[in-house]
Design an enzyme around this catalytic site. Sequence first.
Site, PDB file in Angstrom:
ATOM      1  N   ASP A  84     -11.316   6.492  34.081  1.00 23.98           N
ATOM      2  CA  ASP A  84     -10.445   5.448  33.679  1.00 23.98           C
ATOM      3  C   ASP A  84      -9.710   6.191  32.639  1.00 23.98           C
ATOM      4  OD1 ASP A  84     -10.239   4.428  36.026  1.00 23.98           O
ATOM      5  OD2 ASP A  84     -11.475   2.956  35.165  1.00 23.98           O
ATOM      6  N   ASP A  99     -18.643   4.226  36.832  1.00 25.08           N
ATOM      7  CA  ASP A  99     -17.219   5.008  36.404  1.00 25.08           C
ATOM      8  C   ASP A  99     -17.198   5.072  34.813  1.00 25.08           C
ATOM      9  OD1 ASP A  99     -17.055   2.926  35.265  1.00 25.08           O
ATOM     10  OD2 ASP A  99     -14.134   3.106  36.619  1.00 25.08           O
ATOM     11  N   ASP A 117     -15.151   4.788  30.958  1.00 25.25           N
ATOM     12  CA  ASP A 117     -13.826   3.663  31.376  1.00 25.25           C
ATOM     13  C   ASP A 117     -13.317   4.341  29.792  1.00 25.25           C
ATOM     14  OD1 ASP A 117     -13.652   1.893  33.068  1.00 25.25           O
ATOM     15  OD2 ASP A 117     -15.208   1.793  32.764  1.00 25.25           O
TER      16      ASP A 117
HETATM   17  P1  ATP Z   1     -19.151   0.000  35.728  1.00 25.24           P
HETATM   18  O1  ATP Z   1     -20.526   0.434  35.651  1.00 25.24           O
HETATM   19  O2  ATP Z   1     -19.340  -0.305  37.652  1.00 25.24           O
HETATM   20  O3  ATP Z   1     -18.195   0.966  35.683  1.00 25.24           O
HETATM   21  P2  ATP Z   1     -18.214  -1.911  34.200  1.00 25.24           P
HETATM   22  O4  ATP Z   1     -18.020  -3.383  33.922  1.00 25.24           O
HETATM   23  O5  ATP Z   1     -17.146  -0.907  33.120  1.00 25.24           O
HETATM   24  O6  ATP Z   1     -18.756  -2.067  34.827  1.00 25.24           O
HETATM   25  P3  ATP Z   1     -14.996  -1.223  35.444  1.00 25.24           P
HETATM   26  O7  ATP Z   1     -14.680  -1.622  36.761  1.00 25.24           O
HETATM   27  O8  ATP Z   1     -15.116  -0.495  34.774  1.00 25.24           O
HETATM   28  O9  ATP Z   1     -16.479  -1.561  35.490  1.00 25.24           O
HETATM   29  O10 ATP Z   1     -14.240  -2.009  34.216  1.00 25.24           O
HETATM   30  C1  ATP Z   1     -14.207  -2.155  33.566  1.00 25.24           C
HETATM   31  C2  ATP Z   1     -13.438  -2.839  32.675  1.00 25.24           C
HETATM   32  O11 ATP Z   1     -11.991  -2.632  32.214  1.00 25.24           O
HETATM   33  C3  ATP Z   1     -13.690  -4.603  33.350  1.00 25.24           C
HETATM   34  O12 ATP Z   1     -13.531  -5.681  32.468  1.00 25.24           O
HETATM   35  C4  ATP Z   1     -11.710  -5.149  34.552  1.00 25.24           C
HETATM   36  O13 ATP Z   1     -11.513  -5.717  33.675  1.00 25.24           O
HETATM   37  C5  ATP Z   1     -11.001  -3.933  33.445  1.00 25.24           C
HETATM   38  N1  ATP Z   1     -10.497  -3.104  34.671  1.00 25.24           N
HETATM   39  C6  ATP Z   1     -10.444  -2.427  35.628  1.00 25.24           C
HETATM   40  N2  ATP Z   1     -10.094  -2.222  36.479  1.00 25.24           N
HETATM   41  C7  ATP Z   1      -8.706  -2.306  35.739  1.00 25.24           C
HETATM   42  C8  ATP Z   1      -7.194  -2.591  36.072  1.00 25.24           C
HETATM   43  N3  ATP Z   1      -6.973  -1.627  37.253  1.00 25.24           N
HETATM   44  N4  ATP Z   1      -6.769  -3.241  35.382  1.00 25.24           N
HETATM   45  C9  ATP Z   1      -6.945  -3.924  34.215  1.00 25.24           C
HETATM   46  N5  ATP Z   1      -8.378  -4.090  34.058  1.00 25.24           N
HETATM   47  C10 ATP Z   1      -8.963  -3.561  34.413  1.00 25.24           C
HETATM   48 MN    MN Z   2     -16.415   1.152  34.196  1.00 28.21          MN
HETATM   49 MN    MN Z   3     -12.929   1.565  35.230  1.00 33.02          MN
END
Ligand code: ATP
Ligand code: MN
Ligand code: MN
Length: 364
Positions: A288, A203, A205
């Site tokens: 997100d 995703d 962020d």
């Molecule tokens: P990916 O490439 O799979 O997206 P990622 O490390 O970006 O890997 P994410 O699931 O997008 O993974 O999460 C990014 C960060 O945001 C994580 O460190 C997580 O702790 C934080 N995070 C994700 N979802 C939430 C949430 N609902 N509330 C608080 N923090 C969150």
């Molecule tokens: Mn992510």
């Molecule tokens: Mn995310």
Amino acid sequence: VTALAPLGQQMAPYACQRRTPLLHSNQPLTEALETLAEEAGFSGSEGRSLAFTRAASVLKALPGRLSALEELGPLPGIGEHSRRVIQDVLEDGVSVEVERVKLSERYRTMKLFTKIFGVGVRTASRWYQEGLRTLLDLQERNTKLTRQQQAGLRHYDDLNTPVERGEAESVGRTVQEAVQRFLPGASVTLAGGFRRGKPRGHDVDLLLTHPEAGREAGLLSRLVSWLDSQGLILYQHSQENSFALCEGPEPPGSRDVLDRFERCFSIFRLEAQGGPGAARGWKAVRVDLVVAPVSQFPFALLGWTGSRHFERELRRFASHERKMVLNSHALYDTMRKRFLPAASEEEIFQHLGLEYVPPGQRNA
Ligand code: ATP
Ligand code: MN
Ligand code: MN
């Protein structure tokens, strides 16, 4: 043979005390351990899942390729079961246990279902118990789905095709341009895996803030409405800021896994830039959006950069070693009974008495 042993012995016990690069030399080992971690999570065994995740994380921080179990020495954080798996992979190239898991009907079905946006372990598990096995089963048996799960199913293939960095940057620019319409001076920061240097992710962020406190209030709903009116949003689910409600004498609760920012979980319609969506002209991408007031921005940035395991370890370190409570909003010192403000991620590490770990080394 003992080349790694001294390093193994010096390995710090918490992942937030180590530097963990994106690329490391023990991929087959960490993949095996992470499969078992995932499987344990599917079975609701959180403790077992964490043990495998911890072991994998330790291997990711090793400076070289492990060729024999003895090189590890008495490393903390790698339990008996993990050692057995490591030994099997080192000796035979695969672990029979891991291969069996990967082939098992339950693991494969759980994986299929939890890859639907909005479906967690509990829902997937219930469907499995009910005898559902395929995405088609969900439709044919008229399984009750939330609006989020319906969107997840509709865009299943796109959402399970990795988001490339170029696509993430393109989403970032679109949001930045839209934000300028409503709140000039506001900033948009790419967090998550991309900030850690990952070339692709599941995703995008994005963290929004404004240098003047309070100006960011209400930004998200206007932004999302506008993006929606432009046909750029395929799904969205917003949440108001609820942090103010729990402020006051109560310190940020460590049981709060989720933070309380104004945020939006969405699916964007991204104009195709080559890849699978090229022929159709667009691709669905998970985005997100999180809005943080500037005073909390460093905490939000640290919290949303990840990795998940790095974050978990930071919070565990704060609480067990420093009697402090860390979350994506603040750092609270329970001994001195006060919040510790920070203007940067570096200052948060300083408060915790930790050496600064840059984003690219947080791939624990
Ligand atoms: P990916 O490439 O799979 O997206 P990622 O490390 O970006 O890997 P994410 O699931 O997008 O993974 O999460 C990014 C960060 O945001 C994580 O460190 C997580 O702790 C934080 N995070 C994700 N979802 C939430 C949430 N609902 N509330 C608080 N923090 C969150
Ligand atoms: Mn992510
Ligand atoms: Mn995310």
